[in-house]
Motif scaffolding. Structure first.
Motif, PDB file in Angstrom:
ATOM      1  N   LYS A   8       0.826  -1.214   0.000  1.00  0.00           N
ATOM      2  CA  LYS A   8       0.000   0.000   0.000  1.00  0.00           C
ATOM      3  C   LYS A   8       0.858   1.261   0.000  1.00  0.00           C
ATOM      4  CE  LYS A   8      -4.096  -2.014   2.155  1.00  0.00           C
ATOM      5  NZ  LYS A   8      -5.032  -1.945   3.277  1.00  0.00           N
ATOM      6  N   LYS A   9       1.938   1.248   0.798  1.00  0.00           N
ATOM      7  CA  LYS A   9       2.847   2.400   0.826  1.00  0.00           C
ATOM      8  C   LYS A   9       3.504   2.593  -0.541  1.00  0.00           C
ATOM      9  CE  LYS A   9       3.938   1.991   5.732  1.00  0.00           C
ATOM     10  NZ  LYS A   9       4.933   1.547   6.704  1.00  0.00           N
ATOM     11  N   ILE A  10       3.913   1.478  -1.159  1.00  0.00           N
ATOM     12  CA  ILE A  10       4.530   1.537  -2.494  1.00  0.00           C
ATOM     13  C   ILE A  10       3.542   2.139  -3.491  1.00  0.00           C
ATOM     14  CG2 ILE A  10       5.359   0.125  -4.433  1.00  0.00           C
ATOM     15  CD1 ILE A  10       6.434  -1.861  -2.244  1.00  0.00           C
ATOM     16  N   LEU A  11       2.307   1.673  -3.453  1.00  0.00           N
ATOM     17  CA  LEU A  11       1.279   2.164  -4.381  1.00  0.00           C
ATOM     18  C   LEU A  11       1.003   3.648  -4.175  1.00  0.00           C
ATOM     19  CD1 LEU A  11      -1.125  -0.898  -4.265  1.00  0.00           C
ATOM     20  CD2 LEU A  11       0.393  -0.243  -6.154  1.00  0.00           C
ATOM     21  N   GLU A  12       0.936   4.089  -2.934  1.00  0.00           N
ATOM     22  CA  GLU A  12       0.725   5.514  -2.657  1.00  0.00           C
ATOM     23  C   GLU A  12       1.846   6.359  -3.254  1.00  0.00           C
ATOM     24  OE1 GLU A  12       0.072   6.495   1.453  1.00  0.00           O
ATOM     25  OE2 GLU A  12      -1.344   4.832   1.693  1.00  0.00           O
ATOM     26  N   ASP A  17       4.363   9.784  -7.643  1.00  0.00           N
ATOM     27  CA  ASP A  17       5.629   9.982  -8.349  1.00  0.00           C
ATOM     28  C   ASP A  17       6.011   8.706  -9.083  1.00  0.00           C
ATOM     29  OD1 ASP A  17       8.121  10.680  -9.318  1.00  0.00           O
ATOM     30  OD2 ASP A  17       9.045  10.957  -7.351  1.00  0.00           O
ATOM     31  N   GLY A  18       5.459   8.532 -10.272  1.00  0.00           N
ATOM     32  CA  GLY A  18       5.739   7.351 -11.079  1.00  0.00           C
ATOM     33  C   GLY A  18       7.150   7.292 -11.611  1.00  0.00           C
ATOM     34  N   ARG A  19       7.888   8.399 -11.485  1.00  0.00           N
ATOM     35  CA  ARG A  19       9.264   8.437 -11.982  1.00  0.00           C
ATOM     36  C   ARG A  19      10.304   8.198 -10.891  1.00  0.00           C
ATOM     37  NH1 ARG A  19      10.236  13.029 -16.375  1.00  0.00           N
ATOM     38  NH2 ARG A  19      12.261  12.095 -16.062  1.00  0.00           N
ATOM     39  N   ILE A  20       9.848   7.919  -9.677  1.00  0.00           N
ATOM     40  CA  ILE A  20      10.797   7.680  -8.583  1.00  0.00           C
ATOM     41  C   ILE A  20      11.669   6.474  -8.933  1.00  0.00           C
ATOM     42  CG2 ILE A  20       9.199   6.206  -7.270  1.00  0.00           C
ATOM     43  CD1 ILE A  20      10.338   7.508  -4.694  1.00  0.00           C
ATOM     44  N   THR A  21      12.938   6.559  -8.596  1.00  0.00           N
ATOM     45  CA  THR A  21      13.837   5.440  -8.889  1.00  0.00           C
ATOM     46  C   THR A  21      13.566   4.295  -7.921  1.00  0.00           C
ATOM     47  OG1 THR A  21      15.585   6.185  -7.391  1.00  0.00           O
ATOM     48  CG2 THR A  21      15.655   7.021  -9.680  1.00  0.00           C
ATOM     49  N   ASN A  22      13.911   3.109  -8.344  1.00  0.00           N
ATOM     50  CA  ASN A  22      13.757   1.936  -7.486  1.00  0.00           C
ATOM     51  C   ASN A  22      14.555   2.118  -6.196  1.00  0.00           C
ATOM     52  OD1 ASN A  22      12.836  -0.903  -7.065  1.00  0.00           O
ATOM     53  ND2 ASN A  22      15.047  -1.247  -7.038  1.00  0.00           N
ATOM     54  N   ALA A  23      15.769   2.656  -6.313  1.00  0.00           N
ATOM     55  CA  ALA A  23      16.633   2.841  -5.139  1.00  0.00           C
ATOM     56  C   ALA A  23      15.999   3.816  -4.143  1.00  0.00           C
ATOM     57  CB  ALA A  23      18.009   3.335  -5.568  1.00  0.00           C
ATOM     58  N   PRO A  34      16.620  -4.821  -4.448  1.00  0.00           N
ATOM     59  CA  PRO A  34      16.128  -6.037  -5.117  1.00  0.00           C
ATOM     60  C   PRO A  34      14.743  -6.462  -4.605  1.00  0.00           C
ATOM     61  CG  PRO A  34      18.421  -6.317  -4.502  1.00  0.00           C
ATOM     62  CD  PRO A  34      17.947  -5.049  -3.851  1.00  0.00           C
ATOM     63  N   ALA A  35      14.514  -6.342  -3.303  1.00  0.00           N
ATOM     64  CA  ALA A  35      13.204  -6.690  -2.743  1.00  0.00           C
ATOM     65  C   ALA A  35      12.126  -5.734  -3.274  1.00  0.00           C
ATOM     66  CB  ALA A  35      13.248  -6.673  -1.222  1.00  0.00           C
ATOM     67  N   MET A  36      12.497  -4.467  -3.407  1.00  0.00           N
ATOM     68  CA  MET A  36      11.541  -3.477  -3.933  1.00  0.00           C
ATOM     69  C   MET A  36      11.199  -3.797  -5.378  1.00  0.00           C
ATOM     70  SD  MET A  36       9.586  -0.938  -3.643  1.00  0.00           S
ATOM     71  CE  MET A  36      10.042  -0.423  -2.004  1.00  0.00           C
ATOM     72  N   LEU A  37      12.203  -4.079  -6.176  1.00  0.00           N
ATOM     73  CA  LEU A  37      11.974  -4.412  -7.582  1.00  0.00           C
ATOM     74  C   LEU A  37      11.045  -5.612  -7.702  1.00  0.00           C
ATOM     75  CD1 LEU A  37      12.704  -3.561 -10.441  1.00  0.00           C
ATOM     76  CD2 LEU A  37      14.686  -5.076 -10.317  1.00  0.00           C
ATOM     77  N   GLU A  38      11.255  -6.615  -6.860  1.00  0.00           N
ATOM     78  CA  GLU A  38      10.408  -7.809  -6.870  1.00  0.00           C
ATOM     79  C   GLU A  38       8.961  -7.452  -6.497  1.00  0.00           C
ATOM     80  OE1 GLU A  38       8.834 -11.424  -7.275  1.00  0.00           O
ATOM     81  OE2 GLU A  38      10.854 -10.870  -7.917  1.00  0.00           O
ATOM     82  N   ARG A  39       8.773  -6.611  -5.503  1.00  0.00           N
ATOM     83  CA  ARG A  39       7.419  -6.213  -5.084  1.00  0.00           C
ATOM     84  C   ARG A  39       6.702  -5.445  -6.200  1.00  0.00           C
ATOM     85  NH1 ARG A  39       5.185  -5.993   0.102  1.00  0.00           N
ATOM     86  NH2 ARG A  39       6.456  -6.999   1.690  1.00  0.00           N
TER      87      ARG A  39
END
Length: 157
Positions: A8-12, A17-23, A34-39
């Protein structure tokens, strides 16, 4: 797919900000990149995240008129409704089309350059769609609230 509080936090964040970097997203949430990329990939694969897009200021690109159009169809059999939907999908001026309950059958959100453009759209395109019994137009004078972000905090997933 069940989504947890981290999802839910990731989706918010991604909705704002759809351009936020994975890092940066991983650092904000407090998990490894890596865990974020997988989620995020899991949310995309599940169809929860369907698209990434740029939000434009319609007036700055010359679309000064926004109208809400209520449409009633003459007949309510499936063939008539399907024909209407097919014709409507070809109209670039229509941003949204909602099939609704109540007095009207459909509600549209339409944008155009000016009132003259709207008049041409209404008379030449909309009125030409077979099956429309009548339509009513309301012009947006001012937008008090506009959001494309869904309230994921409220979901019970």
């Amino acid at each position: 797919m069940k989504i947890d509080e981290t999802d839910k936090k990731i989706l918010e964040i991604l909705q704002n900000d759809g351009r936020i970097t994975n890092a940066k997203l991983a650092a904000t949430i407090g998990i490894s990149p890596p865990a974020m990329l997988e989620r995020v990939r899991r949310l995309e694969t599940a169809g929860i995240i369907t698209n990434y897009t740029a939000v434009l200021d319609r007036e700055k690109i010359g679309l000064e008129v926004m109208a809400i159009v209520s449409i009633s169809l003459a007949a309510h059999e499936l063939e008539s409704i399907d024909r209407f939907r097919e014709k409507l999908l070809a109209l670039d001026e229509v941003l949204e089309c909602h099939q609704v309950t109540g007095e009207d059958d459909f509600i549209l959100k339409v944008v155009l350059e000016n009132i003259k453009s709207y008049s041409e759209f209404a008379m030449k395109k909309l009125a030409g769609i077979p099956g429309i019994q009548n339509f009513k137009s309301s012009f947006v004078l001012n937008t008090i609230k506009h959001s494309n972000s869904l309230p994921v905090k409220l979901s019970k997933s």
